[in-house]
Design a protein around this motif. Sequence first.
Motif, PDB file in Angstrom:
ATOM      1  N   GLY A   1       1.067  -7.598  -7.248  1.00  0.00           N
ATOM      2  CA  GLY A   1       1.897  -8.704  -7.710  1.00  0.00           C
ATOM      3  C   GLY A   1       1.757  -9.043  -9.176  1.00  0.00           C
ATOM      4  O   GLY A   1       2.687  -9.605  -9.773  1.00  0.00           O
ATOM      5  N   HIS A   2       0.617  -8.712  -9.780  1.00  0.00           N
ATOM      6  CA  HIS A   2       0.373  -9.148 -11.154  1.00  0.00           C
ATOM      7  C   HIS A   2       0.007  -8.029 -12.128  1.00  0.00           C
ATOM      8  O   HIS A   2       0.008  -8.255 -13.338  1.00  0.00           O
ATOM      9  CB  HIS A   2      -0.754 -10.190 -11.165  1.00  0.00           C
ATOM     10  N   ARG A   3      -0.302  -6.827 -11.623  1.00  0.00           N
ATOM     11  CA  ARG A   3      -0.740  -5.750 -12.522  1.00  0.00           C
ATOM     12  C   ARG A   3       0.302  -4.639 -12.649  1.00  0.00           C
ATOM     13  O   ARG A   3       0.511  -4.116 -13.736  1.00  0.00           O
ATOM     14  CB  ARG A   3      -2.064  -5.161 -12.035  1.00  0.00           C
ATOM     15  N   ILE A   4       0.940  -4.269 -11.542  1.00  0.00           N
ATOM     16  CA  ILE A   4       1.955  -3.215 -11.604  1.00  0.00           C
ATOM     17  C   ILE A   4       3.250  -3.795 -12.164  1.00  0.00           C
ATOM     18  O   ILE A   4       3.714  -4.845 -11.690  1.00  0.00           O
ATOM     19  CB  ILE A   4       2.224  -2.626 -10.203  1.00  0.00           C
ATOM     20  N   PRO A   5       3.868  -3.146 -13.170  1.00  0.00           N
ATOM     21  CA  PRO A   5       5.138  -3.643 -13.725  1.00  0.00           C
ATOM     22  C   PRO A   5       6.201  -3.786 -12.642  1.00  0.00           C
ATOM     23  O   PRO A   5       6.305  -2.955 -11.737  1.00  0.00           O
ATOM     24  CB  PRO A   5       5.522  -2.558 -14.738  1.00  0.00           C
TER      25      PRO A   5
ATOM     26  N   GLU B   1       0.829  -1.204   0.000  1.00  0.00           N
ATOM     27  CA  GLU B   1       0.000   0.000   0.000  1.00  0.00           C
ATOM     28  C   GLU B   1       0.865   1.256   0.000  1.00  0.00           C
ATOM     29  O   GLU B   1       0.529   2.261  -0.631  1.00  0.00           O
ATOM     30  CB  GLU B   1      -0.961  -0.006   1.189  1.00  0.00           C
ATOM     31  N   PHE B   2       1.997   1.209   0.723  1.00  0.00           N
ATOM     32  CA  PHE B   2       2.937   2.340   0.708  1.00  0.00           C
ATOM     33  C   PHE B   2       3.419   2.618  -0.722  1.00  0.00           C
ATOM     34  O   PHE B   2       3.511   3.773  -1.146  1.00  0.00           O
ATOM     35  CB  PHE B   2       4.155   2.028   1.589  1.00  0.00           C
ATOM     36  N   ILE B   3       3.741   1.553  -1.456  1.00  0.00           N
ATOM     37  CA  ILE B   3       4.253   1.699  -2.820  1.00  0.00           C
ATOM     38  C   ILE B   3       3.194   2.294  -3.736  1.00  0.00           C
ATOM     39  O   ILE B   3       3.473   3.188  -4.547  1.00  0.00           O
ATOM     40  CB  ILE B   3       4.745   0.334  -3.348  1.00  0.00           C
ATOM     41  N   ILE B   4       1.960   1.825  -3.611  1.00  0.00           N
ATOM     42  CA  ILE B   4       0.867   2.351  -4.442  1.00  0.00           C
ATOM     43  C   ILE B   4       0.690   3.846  -4.201  1.00  0.00           C
ATOM     44  O   ILE B   4       0.610   4.642  -5.142  1.00  0.00           O
ATOM     45  CB  ILE B   4      -0.455   1.613  -4.147  1.00  0.00           C
TER      46      ILE B   4
ATOM     47  N   GLN C   1      13.972   3.162  -3.609  1.00  0.00           N
ATOM     48  CA  GLN C   1      14.173   4.608  -3.447  1.00  0.00           C
ATOM     49  C   GLN C   1      14.411   4.951  -1.985  1.00  0.00           C
ATOM     50  O   GLN C   1      13.590   4.642  -1.125  1.00  0.00           O
ATOM     51  CB  GLN C   1      12.957   5.381  -3.954  1.00  0.00           C
ATOM     52  N   GLY C   2      15.524   5.590  -1.702  1.00  0.00           N
ATOM     53  CA  GLY C   2      15.843   5.983  -0.338  1.00  0.00           C
ATOM     54  C   GLY C   2      16.193   4.810   0.558  1.00  0.00           C
ATOM     55  O   GLY C   2      16.307   4.963   1.770  1.00  0.00           O
TER      56      GLY C   2
ATOM     57  N   ILE D   1       8.554  -0.818 -11.848  1.00  0.00           N
ATOM     58  CA  ILE D   1       7.988   0.259 -11.028  1.00  0.00           C
ATOM     59  C   ILE D   1       8.074  -0.108  -9.551  1.00  0.00           C
ATOM     60  O   ILE D   1       8.428   0.707  -8.705  1.00  0.00           O
ATOM     61  CB  ILE D   1       6.520   0.548 -11.428  1.00  0.00           C
ATOM     62  N   LEU D   2       7.746  -1.366  -9.259  1.00  0.00           N
ATOM     63  CA  LEU D   2       7.823  -1.836  -7.884  1.00  0.00           C
ATOM     64  C   LEU D   2       9.250  -1.745  -7.354  1.00  0.00           C
ATOM     65  O   LEU D   2       9.481  -1.298  -6.223  1.00  0.00           O
ATOM     66  CB  LEU D   2       7.329  -3.289  -7.787  1.00  0.00           C
ATOM     67  N   LYS D   3      10.212  -2.165  -8.173  1.00  0.00           N
ATOM     68  CA  LYS D   3      11.618  -2.109  -7.767  1.00  0.00           C
ATOM     69  C   LYS D   3      12.060  -0.679  -7.508  1.00  0.00           C
ATOM     70  O   LYS D   3      12.747  -0.384  -6.524  1.00  0.00           O
ATOM     71  CB  LYS D   3      12.508  -2.743  -8.846  1.00  0.00           C
TER      72      LYS D   3
END
Length: 447
Positions: free
Chosen positions: A398-402, A61-64, A412-413, A405-407
Amino acid sequence: MKQHEQWTSKIGFILAAAGSAIGLGAIWKFPYMAGTNGGGIFFLIFILFTLLIGAPMLLAEFIIGRSTQKDAITSYKVLAKGSQWHYIGILGVVASFILLSFYSVVGGWIVTYLGKSFIGGLSNFTLDEYSGLFEQTIASPYLALIAQFIFILITIYVVQAGVQSGIEKASKILMPLLFIIFLVLLIRSLTLEGAWEGVRFFLQPDLSLITPNTFLMALGQALFSLSVGISIMVTYSSYLTKGENLVKSAGSVVGLNIIITLLSGLVIFPAVFALGLQPDEGPGLVFVILPAVFDQLPFGVIFLAMFMILLLFATLTSAFSILEIIVAVIVKDNQEKRKKVAWVTGIIIFIMGIPSALSFGVLSDITFNGLIIFDAADYLVTNIALPVGALLISIFVGHRIPKDILKDEFFQGSTVKKSVFTVWYFLIRYIIPVGILLVFIQSLGLI
């Protein structure tokens, strides 16, 4: 003028997020859930679910939120243009309306009991009389609604002031005070004669007490206590700067949540067992058993007042986050609308909560599958909306966001090793969806 607010500091965000996570989940709900579901074994399963499902979900949720800097509905639209994934955000907003509608009822009970503790109205009763007082309090339509309204007013007042001047400022004051009060109560509870019987009940797992429902309740509690599954943390993380270490922040929130949950159990169960009482009172545990416990202690009136203050602080910090997800969706960075939206939304939620507030009195005959309105709303959010939301978010991340982008957001930071991302990604992509489904199937008695 459109402007997206941001937290002024890392500690401000962590305290606000931890305050949202801790709330009633750790201090009100966890003790009675553990007390009615086997004590130590429930706590063990709760910790496992918190670490293996709750923590990865919190980071997801933080990543989104941080990646989009948008509200709980728009975030999904940005990451999955032209799809229907934004219904996850809609589910979160609807669930938040329901959650705060009955959550504010409990907040009202706390306001009432805090007032009674200040005027000495919670002393010199027998256990049966404390039970009768609680039943009388929650059954009184006027008292229940007035107290609920006061709680909602406090929540609205803070949220309408904004993220920095309202939520963050309040959290920086309330959370440290909460810890101080907890430590005082912990020392007093553990020094009671017979207290260690309660410690054993809480920390010594008994496998014979496991039932199929234990897993569903522990999963719901793990998600409820971290405020994940209905995109609250998507909203909070959208106010973060891009340089924030999400992994470390998630770890801090999870760690604080487990510590507070542990402290809560170590404050309540030793005190209960020290006086030869039973921990399976249910939702009224902190309103029936604890006043009886404190009444038998030297300076018990003072300790009870401190506990009620602690409970009110924790409840409010959670209420702020629940109202904020709704307000953020409607405001959409136009901060000029915030005050009006907060007040209108808060009043609507109060009206929605009236049936729950009255379900212990004049509306007690209205039930859904054997549950009164309050319990039905609680079950709907905790055991259905939260797990379903968590399942959908895990699939989405897990299956929709590339993966790139997750990496990018993950590192970051952050200076964590690549293996940490690999483990997290595997959990969020494969283990968590399957785990949630298995718990659901098991709770239905199909396996």
